[in-house]
Motif scaffolding. Structure first.
Motif, PDB file in Angstrom:
ATOM      1  N   SER A   4      11.355  21.056  -1.142  1.00 53.39           N
ATOM      2  CA  SER A   4      10.147  21.883  -1.010  1.00 53.39           C
ATOM      3  C   SER A   4      10.513  23.266  -0.491  1.00 53.39           C
ATOM      4  O   SER A   4       9.988  24.283  -0.964  1.00 53.39           O
ATOM      5  N   LEU A  19       6.527  26.313 -11.492  1.00 61.19           N
ATOM      6  CA  LEU A  19       5.664  25.482 -12.344  1.00 61.19           C
ATOM      7  C   LEU A  19       6.415  24.998 -13.579  1.00 61.19           C
ATOM      8  O   LEU A  19       6.266  23.842 -13.983  1.00 61.19           O
ATOM      9  N   LEU A  35       0.152  14.353  -8.567  1.00 61.25           N
ATOM     10  CA  LEU A  35      -0.739  15.404  -8.083  1.00 61.25           C
ATOM     11  C   LEU A  35      -1.843  15.691  -9.088  1.00 61.25           C
ATOM     12  O   LEU A  35      -1.691  15.436 -10.285  1.00 61.25           O
ATOM     13  N   GLN A  38      -1.167  17.325 -12.634  1.00 58.88           N
ATOM     14  CA  GLN A  38       0.234  17.133 -13.017  1.00 58.88           C
ATOM     15  C   GLN A  38       0.358  16.342 -14.315  1.00 58.88           C
ATOM     16  O   GLN A  38       1.323  16.526 -15.054  1.00 58.88           O
ATOM     17  N   VAL A  80       0.622  30.068  -4.171  1.00 57.98           N
ATOM     18  CA  VAL A  80      -0.065  28.959  -4.838  1.00 57.98           C
ATOM     19  C   VAL A  80       0.914  28.114  -5.638  1.00 57.98           C
ATOM     20  O   VAL A  80       0.924  26.879  -5.536  1.00 57.98           O
ATOM     21  N   THR A  81       1.762  28.762  -6.424  1.00 54.70           N
ATOM     22  CA  THR A  81       2.709  27.982  -7.232  1.00 54.70           C
ATOM     23  C   THR A  81       3.739  27.279  -6.352  1.00 54.70           C
ATOM     24  O   THR A  81       4.141  26.156  -6.642  1.00 54.70           O
ATOM     25  N   TYR A  84       2.066  24.155  -4.764  1.00 53.97           N
ATOM     26  CA  TYR A  84       1.959  23.056  -5.722  1.00 53.97           C
ATOM     27  C   TYR A  84       3.320  22.406  -5.960  1.00 53.97           C
ATOM     28  O   TYR A  84       3.462  21.185  -5.900  1.00 53.97           O
ATOM     29  N   ALA A  85       4.326  23.229  -6.204  1.00 53.26           N
ATOM     30  CA  ALA A  85       5.665  22.692  -6.458  1.00 53.26           C
ATOM     31  C   ALA A  85       6.229  22.010  -5.215  1.00 53.26           C
ATOM     32  O   ALA A  85       6.853  20.950  -5.313  1.00 53.26           O
ATOM     33  N   ALA A  87       4.568  20.530  -2.859  1.00 53.50           N
ATOM     34  CA  ALA A  87       3.882  19.243  -2.704  1.00 53.50           C
ATOM     35  C   ALA A  87       4.417  18.221  -3.710  1.00 53.50           C
ATOM     36  O   ALA A  87       4.611  17.052  -3.370  1.00 53.50           O
ATOM     37  N   ALA A  88       4.663  18.662  -4.940  1.00 51.21           N
ATOM     38  CA  ALA A  88       5.162  17.748  -5.976  1.00 51.21           C
ATOM     39  C   ALA A  88       6.544  17.203  -5.630  1.00 51.21           C
ATOM     40  O   ALA A  88       6.872  16.070  -5.992  1.00 51.21           O
ATOM     41  N   ARG A  95       3.024  15.442   1.523  1.00 50.91           N
ATOM     42  CA  ARG A  95       2.767  16.493   0.531  1.00 50.91           C
ATOM     43  C   ARG A  95       2.192  17.763   1.151  1.00 50.91           C
ATOM     44  O   ARG A  95       2.551  18.866   0.751  1.00 50.91           O
ATOM     45  N   ALA A  99       3.988  21.381   0.965  1.00 53.71           N
ATOM     46  CA  ALA A  99       3.327  22.596   0.488  1.00 53.71           C
ATOM     47  C   ALA A  99       3.441  23.714   1.521  1.00 53.71           C
ATOM     48  O   ALA A  99       3.736  24.866   1.183  1.00 53.71           O
TER      49      ALA A  99
END
Length: 148
Positions: A4, A19, A35, A38, A80-81, A84-85, A87-88, A95, A99
């Motif tokens: 992360s 992304l 997610l 996803q 933002v990206t 998301y990444a 957290a993934a 998560r 993030a």
């Protein structure tokens, strides 16, 4: 959580690349599609779209009119990206922390990367430094998101 953090560093240099890396890793089964949204990344058209947007960002970076990565809207998109990444790539029960770590990394690395790029551009120019940065960012993003 290291993944992360690292994807946050990648996002600090190119906002859409995380992304595209997550889409690639999701399609290859390297990360689960847990997610929200996803599952969309499993669609080949959506996955190709993320790659196309990442490529467009890389091409745009070579233009003289390209804004600095530290402008507020750029930092917002990168945050933002990265969130998301991050957290993934985090363990399922961590998560939110993943993030947050990615966002902290993106904010710090955006400024550090901007300073390094400015220094390199005075000697090597915008296009050459951009291509080197693109190669590092794309390779790193794919490696970070992949389990292989």
């Amino acid at each position: 959580m290291i993944r992360s953090f690292l994807i946050g560093i990648v996002a600090g240099q190119r906002g859409i690349t995380p992304l595209a890396a997550i889409a690639t890793a999701t399609r290859h089964g390297d990360i689960p599609a847990d997610l929200p949204f996803q599952n969309l990344l499993l669609n080949p058209v959506i996955a190709a779209g993320t790659a196309a947007f990442a490529a467009a960002e890389m091409a745009g970076d070579k233009m003289k009119s390209a804004p600095d990565r530290i402008v507020p809207i750029g930092l917002a998109v990168r945050s933002v990206t990265a969130a998301y990444a991050g957290a993934a790539l985090a363990p399922r029960d961590q998560r939110v922390l993943g993030a947050a770590i990615a966002v902290a990394a993106v904010l710090a690395s955006s400024y550090a990367g901007w300073r390094l790029r400015c220094a390199a551009m005075t000697r090597y120019g915008q296009t050459a430094t951009g291509f080197v940065e693109d190669a590092l960012v794309l390779g790193s993003g794919l490696a970070i998101a992949s389990r292989r």
